[in-house]
Design a protein around this motif. Structure first.
Motif, short mmCIF file in Angstrom:
data_model
loop_
_atom_site.label_atom_id
_atom_site.label_comp_id
_atom_site.label_asym_id
_atom_site.label_seq_id
_atom_site.Cartn_x
_atom_site.Cartn_y
_atom_site.Cartn_z
N GLY A 116 38.33 6.76 58.75
CA GLY A 116 39.15 5.61 59.11
C GLY A 116 38.61 4.92 60.35
O GLY A 116 37.55 5.28 60.87
N ALA A 131 44.78 -0.70 62.48
CA ALA A 131 43.92 0.44 62.17
C ALA A 131 44.41 1.11 60.89
O ALA A 131 45.54 0.88 60.46
CB ALA A 131 43.94 1.45 63.33
N GLY A 132 43.57 1.93 60.32
CA GLY A 132 43.97 2.62 59.09
C GLY A 132 42.95 3.69 58.73
O GLY A 132 41.91 3.81 59.39
N TYR A 133 43.27 4.44 57.71
CA TYR A 133 42.33 5.47 57.27
C TYR A 133 42.50 5.76 55.79
O TYR A 133 43.48 5.31 55.16
CB TYR A 133 42.50 6.76 58.07
N GLN A 153 39.76 1.74 63.72
CA GLN A 153 40.45 0.52 64.12
C GLN A 153 39.64 -0.61 63.50
O GLN A 153 38.41 -0.51 63.36
CB GLN A 153 40.49 0.42 65.65
N ASN A 197 46.23 5.77 65.12
CA ASN A 197 45.73 6.10 63.79
C ASN A 197 45.49 7.60 63.66
O ASN A 197 45.87 8.23 62.67
CB ASN A 197 44.40 5.35 63.61
N GLU A 202 47.77 1.72 56.59
CA GLU A 202 47.23 0.69 57.49
C GLU A 202 48.37 0.31 58.42
O GLU A 202 49.48 0.02 57.97
CB GLU A 202 46.77 -0.50 56.64
N ASN A 212 53.45 -1.83 58.56
CA ASN A 212 52.93 -0.53 58.14
C ASN A 212 52.98 -0.39 56.63
O ASN A 212 54.06 -0.52 56.03
CB ASN A 212 53.73 0.61 58.79
#
Ligand code: 4AD
Ligand code: MG
Length: 461
Positions: A388, A427-429, A390, A257, A248, A220
């Motif tokens: 964001g 995943a992230g944003y 995946q 996420n 992320e 993370n």
């Protein structure tokens, strides 16, 4: 040296004591033998009332000082007979640190935000901007705290890059070549091998791709830094230079996420309400009458979720209200986003699973082969605040997507490597920090929540 905020917060500790404060005069009034100064030091809204009289050796000098002058004042803090303030400082010595010229533009009256943008170097001395930038500082701290408490590693991703994360071609070029006369090869093309980096480079539009590499080592991570976009859109929500927070998370899917994003937004709102109650009250009273109600609703209820396909169905039922078409496959415009979040859901809403054609190459392809595991968070008043997804972790699918979009695979070799060496679902944003500040304060223009806005044809200061 004591801050004026401390005097208001911990009054009993300072009452009837000799203290020393420094700040700038907001107003100065005098009669023959005494006068009043409203002193502000940037720590708080409220000014400290200074009472001074002709027992001071420099009484005449102080009495004729201009608004904006910088002062250090020693004196006794006493309960105030006037009802307007709980206490005042009876000056025993006033040191004039710097006088302010008579043409000081911030005289005591209300100035428009438009005017204040023309004096962006002075506007933090006004109540509104002092509050905005104290909240901005606090919100940044809250975000770090949120991620650090959860063991996310803060990663500094590069600002100069050779790739275009979003594939939107909205990049500022970085070059040392002479723009009027760049070196050219036999085919007449600009020869970037002679450029500083030996290749074409630009300012980053997002730290995501580099962030993903560290995610694959630390699980993370988050970034928090400036990003740059040469978007030619002159709106109240777009800046050419803005700050983005990009977490992320590995071994995680779209739902994780969204849960992270929701927890983060709630955390920052709660943090600001708790730690800057006076500033938040100011925004609620002076900038946006519904602010408190809206923010309290947000922290106490769950965000809504809707797929892009469902959203299009909702919008089509009301399509005569919109300027732009709402057909499946077209991108949501600001008017659509605001309609969804302000008229339909009346709270923050995640829109998920957009058509692959309108999203970036790295988003994970869904089983329908038509949509990707994307999420945008829309909030009332601002619209899109987070984007964001995946990520596509399957080597072959990613390769196919790059090909489909005509992207140069060789440029992404290191990004592809992540899928080759222990790749996992992740995943992230990206949260637009200025948009978050607009949301937190009710300020309506992005130019008023960043110290020195850079927008189309504006890069003064
Ligand atoms: O939706 P965007 O383009 O997403 C990305 O850049 C992803 N790579 C993020 C990620 O997944 N790590 O931008 C993310 C957010 C937007 O939702 C918006 O809040 C903000 O960045 N943003 C802007 N803010 C101000 N001015 C602009 N020109 C902005 N463009 C995007
Ligand atoms: Mg977006």
């Amino acid at each position: 040296n004591i801050l004026i905020k401390q005097l208001f917060r911990e009054t009993p500790q300072f009452l009837n004591q000799a203290i020393l404060v420094s700040g700038w005069a907001r107003t100065i009034r005098d009669s023959k033998s005494f006068g009043f100064i409203e002193l502000n030091d940037g720590s708080f809204f409220r000014n400290l009332q200074i009472v001074f009289d002709d027992s001071l050796p420099n009484f005449a000098e102080v009495a004729k000082l201009g608004v904006g002058s910088a002062l250090t004042v020693e004196g006794n803090l006493v309960e105030s007979p006037g009802a307007k303030q709980p206490f005042e400082l009876k000056a025993t010595r006033i040191t004039v640190e710097g006088v302010s010229a008579p043409d000081y533009p911030l005289q005591k009256k209300r100035h428009s935000f438009e005017f204040l943008r023309t004096i962006a170097h002075l506007r933090p001395r006004t109540n509104t901007f002092a509050a905005v930038f104290r909240i901005r500082s606090l919100a940044a701290y809250a975000i770090h705290q949120f991620f650090q408490e959860r063991n996310f590693v803060y990663v500094h991703t590069p600002l100069i890059t050779g790739s275009d994360c979003e594939g939107a071609g909205e990049m500022f070029r970085v070059t040392t070549l002479d723009p009027a006369n760049p070196p050219r090869n036999e085919r007449g093309e600009v020869d970037y091998s002679q450029d500083f980096f030996g290749k074409e480079t630009n300012l980053t539009v997002s730290g995501q791709l580099n962030g993903e590499t560290y995610c694959m080592a630390f699980r993370n991570i988050y970034t928090f830094g400036p990003t740059f976009r040469a978007e030619n859109s002159n709106t109240a929500r777009h800046a050419a230079e803005f700050w983005m927070i990009e977490p992320e998370i590995a071994f995680a899917e779209l739902r994780d996420n969204m849960d992270l994003a929701e927890a983060m937004i709630k955390y920052v709102i709660n943090y600001c309400l708790e730690n800057a109650p006076e500033e938040m009250e100011f925004f609620n009273n002076m900038i946006d009458k519904d602010l408190f109600q809206r923010l309290h609703n947000v922290v106490s209820s769950e965000f809504a979720h809707v797929t892009y396909t469902e959203a299009i169905e909702i919008l089509q039922k009301n399509k005569d209200q919109f300027e732009y078409p709402v057909d499946w496959g077209s991108d949501l415009q600001t008017e659509h986003e605001r309609y969804l979040t302000e008229q339909i859901f009346k709270k923050p809403v995640f829109v998920t699973d957009y058509p692959k054609e309108i999203k970036a190459f790295y988003m994970r392809l869904n089983d329908d082969d038509k949509t990707v595991a994307a999420m945008d968070l829309l909030v009332p008043g601002v619209g899109e605040i987070i984007g964001g997804s995946q990520r596509e972790e399957r080597y072959d699918v990613l390769e196919r997507r790059l090909d489909e979009l005509g992207l140069h695979k060789a440029d992404y070799w290191w990004y592809m490597d992540l899928r080759k060496y222990g790749g996992t679902k992740h995943a992230g944003y990206g949260l637009g920090f200025e948009r978050l500040i607009m949301y937190l304060t009710g300020m309506a223009n992005i130019r008023d929540v960043i110290a020195y806005p850079r927008t189309v044809r504006t890069a003064e200061f």
